[in-house]
Design an enzyme around this catalytic site. Sequence first.
Site, PDB file in Angstrom:
ATOM      1  N   CYS A  17      -1.946   1.757   8.047  1.00 41.65           N
ATOM      2  CA  CYS A  17      -1.022   0.693   7.649  1.00 41.65           C
ATOM      3  C   CYS A  17      -1.627  -0.691   7.508  1.00 41.65           C
ATOM      4  CB  CYS A  17       0.107   0.581   8.661  1.00 41.65           C
ATOM      5  SG  CYS A  17       0.132   1.856   9.871  1.00 41.65           S
ATOM      6  N   CYS A  38       3.017   8.217   1.659  1.00 39.90           N
ATOM      7  CA  CYS A  38       3.488   7.259   2.654  1.00 39.90           C
ATOM      8  C   CYS A  38       3.668   5.936   1.927  1.00 39.90           C
ATOM      9  CB  CYS A  38       2.435   7.140   3.757  1.00 39.90           C
ATOM     10  SG  CYS A  38       2.780   5.821   4.929  1.00 39.90           S
ATOM     11  N   CYS A  50       4.279  -5.924  16.091  1.00 39.35           N
ATOM     12  CA  CYS A  50       3.615  -4.972  17.002  1.00 39.35           C
ATOM     13  C   CYS A  50       2.126  -5.324  17.131  1.00 39.35           C
ATOM     14  CB  CYS A  50       3.771  -3.545  16.485  1.00 39.35           C
ATOM     15  SG  CYS A  50       5.498  -3.029  16.367  1.00 39.35           S
ATOM     16  N   GLU A  52       0.819  -1.217   0.000  1.00 41.23           N
ATOM     17  CA  GLU A  52       0.000   0.000   0.000  1.00 41.23           C
ATOM     18  C   GLU A  52       0.850   1.262   0.000  1.00 41.23           C
ATOM     19  OE1 GLU A  52      -2.617  -0.138   3.417  1.00 41.23           O
ATOM     20  OE2 GLU A  52      -2.940  -2.266   3.067  1.00 41.23           O
ATOM     21  N   CYS A  91      -0.720  -3.376  15.080  1.00 36.63           N
ATOM     22  CA  CYS A  91      -0.483  -3.054  13.672  1.00 36.63           C
ATOM     23  C   CYS A  91      -0.994  -4.146  12.729  1.00 36.63           C
ATOM     24  CB  CYS A  91       1.013  -2.829  13.450  1.00 36.63           C
ATOM     25  SG  CYS A  91       1.407  -2.367  11.760  1.00 36.63           S
ATOM     26  N   CYS A 102       5.398  -7.592   7.406  1.00 39.72           N
ATOM     27  CA  CYS A 102       6.384  -7.123   8.384  1.00 39.72           C
ATOM     28  C   CYS A 102       6.599  -8.221   9.416  1.00 39.72           C
ATOM     29  CB  CYS A 102       5.847  -5.854   9.072  1.00 39.72           C
ATOM     30  SG  CYS A 102       7.008  -5.112  10.243  1.00 39.72           S
TER      31      CYS A 102
HETATM   32  N1  SAH Z   1       7.951  -0.254  10.969  1.00 40.47           N
HETATM   33  C1  SAH Z   1       8.054   1.164  11.091  1.00 40.47           C
HETATM   34  C2  SAH Z   1       7.237   1.939  10.081  1.00 40.47           C
HETATM   35  C3  SAH Z   1       5.867   1.457   9.732  1.00 40.47           C
HETATM   36  S1  SAH Z   1       4.555   1.754  10.841  1.00 40.47           S
HETATM   37  C4  SAH Z   1       7.727   1.595  12.507  1.00 40.47           C
HETATM   38  O1  SAH Z   1       7.411   0.739  13.315  1.00 40.47           O
HETATM   39  O2  SAH Z   1       7.848   2.765  12.810  1.00 40.47           O
HETATM   40  C5  SAH Z   1       4.299   3.500  10.868  1.00 40.47           C
HETATM   41  C6  SAH Z   1       3.762   4.004  12.184  1.00 40.47           C
HETATM   42  O3  SAH Z   1       2.392   3.641  12.375  1.00 40.47           O
HETATM   43  C7  SAH Z   1       4.518   3.462  13.384  1.00 40.47           C
HETATM   44  O4  SAH Z   1       4.696   4.468  14.336  1.00 40.47           O
HETATM   45  C8  SAH Z   1       3.546   2.407  13.886  1.00 40.47           C
HETATM   46  O5  SAH Z   1       3.827   2.065  15.212  1.00 40.47           O
HETATM   47  C9  SAH Z   1       2.234   3.094  13.669  1.00 40.47           C
HETATM   48  N2  SAH Z   1       1.058   2.230  13.688  1.00 40.47           N
HETATM   49  C10 SAH Z   1       0.951   0.940  13.329  1.00 40.47           C
HETATM   50  N3  SAH Z   1      -0.308   0.486  13.524  1.00 40.47           N
HETATM   51  C11 SAH Z   1      -1.020   1.508  14.010  1.00 40.47           C
HETATM   52  C12 SAH Z   1      -2.382   1.678  14.409  1.00 40.47           C
HETATM   53  N4  SAH Z   1      -3.252   0.681  14.352  1.00 40.47           N
HETATM   54  N5  SAH Z   1      -2.746   2.899  14.864  1.00 40.47           N
HETATM   55  C13 SAH Z   1      -1.869   3.918  14.923  1.00 40.47           C
HETATM   56  N6  SAH Z   1      -0.593   3.823  14.565  1.00 40.47           N
HETATM   57  C14 SAH Z   1      -0.155   2.628  14.120  1.00 40.47           C
END
Ligand code: SAH
Length: 356
Positions: free
Chosen positions: A329, A103, A114, A90, A117, A110
């Site tokens: 994301c 973005c 997390c 995406e 995510c 990934c």
């Molecule tokens: N892997 C990298 C970049 C991709 S995620 C990282 O971890 O930073 C981009 C951002 O979106 C990160 O800060 C991530 O923690 C956040 N993110 C992921 N899922 C999310 C969600 N459901 N709500 C808000 N932010 C989220």
Amino acid sequence: MTDIKSMTLEELTAWLKERGEPAFRAKQIFHWLYRGVTSFDEMTDLSKALREKLSRQAFLTPPQVARKQVSKLDGTIKYLWELSDGNCVESVLMRYQHGNTVCISCQVGCRMGCAFCASTLAGKVRDLTPAEMIDQVLFTQIDSGAPISNIVLMGIGEPLDNFDTVMRFLTLVNHPEGMNIGMRHISLSTCGLVDKIDKLARYGLQLTLSVSLHAPDDETRSKIMPVNRSVGVEKLMDTCRRYVQATGRRISYEYAMIDGVNDSDAQADQLARLLKGTLGHVNLIPLNDVEESPLKPSRRVAAFQKRLERQGVTVTVRRKLGSDIDASCGQLRRKAMQSAQGMGGQTTNRKEDEVP
Ligand code: SAH
């Protein structure tokens, strides 16, 4: 076969020289690539013989628009790209006053795990190539007609887990003969791979580093971000301080507000203590609700912000764009994978190794 669009102009020049072609051809071809041609045949000012030679020795991997969602609220566009091997990633186009921002993703899936995510739910399938990263920027610009001035590496994947590709992407996108996007217009977001942050610091780039912190204490952070289990908040902050010292750039600490998990007054105080004396600011992100996750958006964003500000921390709250489309994301890719399967949750994606 050569992935021609992943090469720098200098490499392309050498590659063509080995094949008996003069240097100016490299520039000509480079320009065509950044005009978004999808085949060598479209390079109409090259001889037919050269075009045929290129098609035999090199390839292009233009993505197809698999799905596109346009927000009626703010013009945000979300693209689901189908890559040349059928995998999908995406990109999101966001229109801000300071310019159009895209973005982009850096991996298919990934492996960071997390808890909040959507991108990581089915693991990592593969890394993207530099060309596949460039093409997200280029084809978003071409399809939308919106000139792109800023890039954030905050889509699917962990940029520092695909380090060499991301560094090459930065060189390419920054090149004056290509997209010519300045480093200060690029943000790179990481979940906090400390060795790689140190490695990045050595390049001294002027991009903005975003660190996904999301919790000020190890107990909470390890619960929602497995990457924290091996390193810990203290070591991460030491690394960030070294990064600031090496680059002179302030860091943006991302903090997604999760109901009852990381949004207490005590955690705000702890966060303020943690950041005391560091060059950085906090970006509070209202959590995007991911269906499969029990984690819910916090209702304390404003209170948390105030409490941090009272303690001298600079805080911004991320404006929610495209909330009428799946503009966060991994959610669109995930939905597309599920509908291709005709069932929820399962995917055919091979799950790669767990968090390093
Ligand atoms: N892997 C990298 C970049 C991709 S995620 C990282 O971890 O930073 C981009 C951002 O979106 C990160 O800060 C991530 O923690 C956040 N993110 C992921 N899922 C999310 C969600 N459901 N709500 C808000 N932010 C989220």
